[in-house]
Write an enzyme that holds these catalytic residues in place. Structure first.
Site, mmCIF file in Angstrom:
data_model
loop_
_atom_site.group_PDB
_atom_site.id
_atom_site.type_symbol
_atom_site.label_atom_id
_atom_site.label_comp_id
_atom_site.label_asym_id
_atom_site.label_seq_id
_atom_site.Cartn_x
_atom_site.Cartn_y
_atom_site.Cartn_z
ATOM 1 N N CYS A 140 -9.281 -8.365 4.482
ATOM 2 C CA CYS A 140 -8.198 -9.330 4.750
ATOM 3 C C CYS A 140 -7.350 -8.880 5.935
ATOM 4 O O CYS A 140 -6.121 -9.000 5.940
ATOM 5 C CB CYS A 140 -7.319 -9.531 3.516
ATOM 6 S SG CYS A 140 -8.167 -10.305 2.130
ATOM 7 N N GLN A 172 0.804 -1.222 0.000
ATOM 8 C CA GLN A 172 0.000 0.000 0.000
ATOM 9 C C GLN A 172 0.839 1.276 0.000
ATOM 10 O O GLN A 172 0.289 2.372 0.089
ATOM 11 C CB GLN A 172 -0.936 0.002 1.213
ATOM 12 C CG GLN A 172 -1.886 -1.172 1.260
ATOM 13 C CD GLN A 172 -2.746 -1.292 0.020
ATOM 14 O OE1 GLN A 172 -3.022 -0.303 -0.653
ATOM 15 N NE2 GLN A 172 -3.167 -2.506 -0.297
ATOM 16 N N LYS A 183 -1.425 -2.085 -7.905
ATOM 17 C CA LYS A 183 -1.904 -1.135 -6.906
ATOM 18 C C LYS A 183 -1.277 0.242 -7.172
ATOM 19 O O LYS A 183 -1.597 0.877 -8.164
ATOM 20 C CB LYS A 183 -1.616 -1.656 -5.498
ATOM 21 C CG LYS A 183 -2.382 -2.951 -5.173
ATOM 22 C CD LYS A 183 -2.091 -3.444 -3.788
ATOM 23 C CE LYS A 183 -2.746 -4.773 -3.501
ATOM 24 N NZ LYS A 183 -4.187 -4.685 -3.252
#
Length: 421
Positions: free
Chosen positions: A379, A216, A239
């Protein structure tokens, strides 16, 4: 400007309100490169980001103009494919401050972290201690849990609060005599930016292996393996880098080449083989068994070049402005949101709930207004259990998102809250 309706009532976000908010101007060419931004408000970037045309075009060029397998081929298509594939590795290495041979292409972050755990089995022995945090994505928790059970290791968790802030004094205590420390750079559930550089230094002072989940952070902020003291680092192409799905990266510091056992071996990983033995080839090929995702690696490199052209610092600043406004708006609407109140530690991920509605119901309402968010436990079930909730609604950003879109989102949320009260 996005038009939205709720309960039969139509409204358009006030341009006056938008102009009152100081913000960066989104490069128009970025939005032109991503057609979906003209159709929906896409706030699901933590799950996967939208793909700009130059990334798709780079992959199309491979598939249409020099489609061939890499390595060992002498014909010109294979030579061209190999050149572009390895150039992609070079671009990726530079992106995170690594050496060319330290970059291993995988399927995604989850595969990278699993491979790291499997490859380090021979380094760990009964009684060794692994340290991690209570905020990890399952992909940076389950592999270490499994390894702990398999090798009879100790697993210790650094303490932290409900905002996602780690207790650094406890971290220093837990990391003492640790053999391996595994932490996320940014929480996908709470948006908190952890003090990875400091944790990495603690690990190095103890001689521990330091593993970083950068799923991230890569593409949203600076990620430098040397500044972070990372021995292993993982991220996905789809991502932050705005690349395709099916391509990931595992960084392996070169000092581990001889002790890290490749979990997968076979085609392309060997220098010599007879009927009873084999000799592995040099890194990085020894860690990439079989035909790799060639088009994916090329797409990843194109995505990296794309975001570097924009500027990582500009992306980070833009996302910070969006987080500031959306958290202000949620607070004004008395909608509970999660994550650090110190916004300097809050990346472009904002989770919230609208009681008594289930997160999925809120996400469905937003979908009806062409606003795409994620809902569920993300998750990260230990995080949800720590907070005492079943899940959250999560809005997450990239550089093509704007404050105008945030205002539209907040307008929908205001109407939703009114309908519940």
């Amino acid at each position: 400007m996005h038009r939205t309706t709720l309960g039969g009532k139509a409204f358009i976000c006030s341009m006056k309100l938008i102009l009152m908010v100081v913000h960066m101007k989104i490069p128009e060419d970025v939005r032109k490169d991503i057609p979906l931004t003209q159709e929906v408000i896409y706030f699901d970037n933590t799950a996967t980001s939208l793909t700009p045309k130059p990334v798709v075009e780079a992959m199309d060029e491979y598939y249409l103009k020099y489609r061939a397998n890499v390595h060992r081929g002498v014909h010109r298509l294979s030579q061209k494919a190999t050149h572009e594939y390895e150039k992609s590795r070079e671009i990726t290495a530079k992106f995170i401050g690594a050496k060319f041979e330290e970059i291993v292409f995988t399927k995604n972050t989850s595969e990278s972290l699993n491979l790291a755990a499997l490859g380090l089995e021979g380094v760990l022995k009964k009684g060794d201690k692994i340290v991690t945090t209570p905020y990890e994505h399952h992909s940076d928790l389950l592999p270490w849990q499994r390894l702990t059970k398999k090798l009879d290791l100790k697993l210790e968790i650094i303490e932290g609060d409900n905002e996602g802030n780690l207790d650094l004094a406890d971290a220093e205590k837990k990391i003492k005599r640790a053999k391996l420390v595994a932490v996320q750079h940014v929480s996908n559930a709470l948006g908190v930016i952890h003090e990875v550089e400091e944790l990495g230094k603690m690990a190095k002072d103890e001689g521990a292996i330091f593993v970083v989940d950068a799923a991230q952070s890569a593409g949203h902020m600076e990620v430098d393996v040397n500044k972070l003291h990372a021995d292993f680092l993982a991220f996905s192409g789809h991502k932050g880098p705005m690349g395709p799905t099916g391509i990931g990266v595992l960084y392996i510091r070169d000092e581990f080449f001889d002790v890290f056992e490749p979990p997968l071996i076979g085609g392309g990983t060997i220098e010599d083989v007879d009927l009873y033995d084999y000799k592995l080839t040099q890194p990085p090929e020894r860690f990439e068994a079989g035909t790799p995702n060639i088009g994916g690696a090329i797409g990843l490199a194109a995505g990296i070049k794309y975001i570097e052209k924009i500027g990582i610092d500009k992306i980070e600043k833009q996302e910070h402005e969006l987080v500031k406004r959306i958290t202000e708006g949620l607070t004004e609407l008395e909608i509970p949101w999660y994550g650090p109140r110190d916004l300097k530690k809050h990346a472009g991920v904002v989770s919230f709930n609208v009681p008594p509605l289930h997160p999925h119901d809120v996400a469905s309402v937003l979908d009806e207004h062409n606003i795409m968010v994620r809902s569920g436990h993300h998750c990260a079930l230990p995080v949800m259990k720590k907070l005492g909730i079943n899940g959250t609604v999560r809005a997450s950003f990239h550089v093509y998102n704007s404050l105008e879109e945030v205002e539209t989102f907040l307008g929908v949320m205001e109407e939703l809250v009114k309908s519940l009260r």
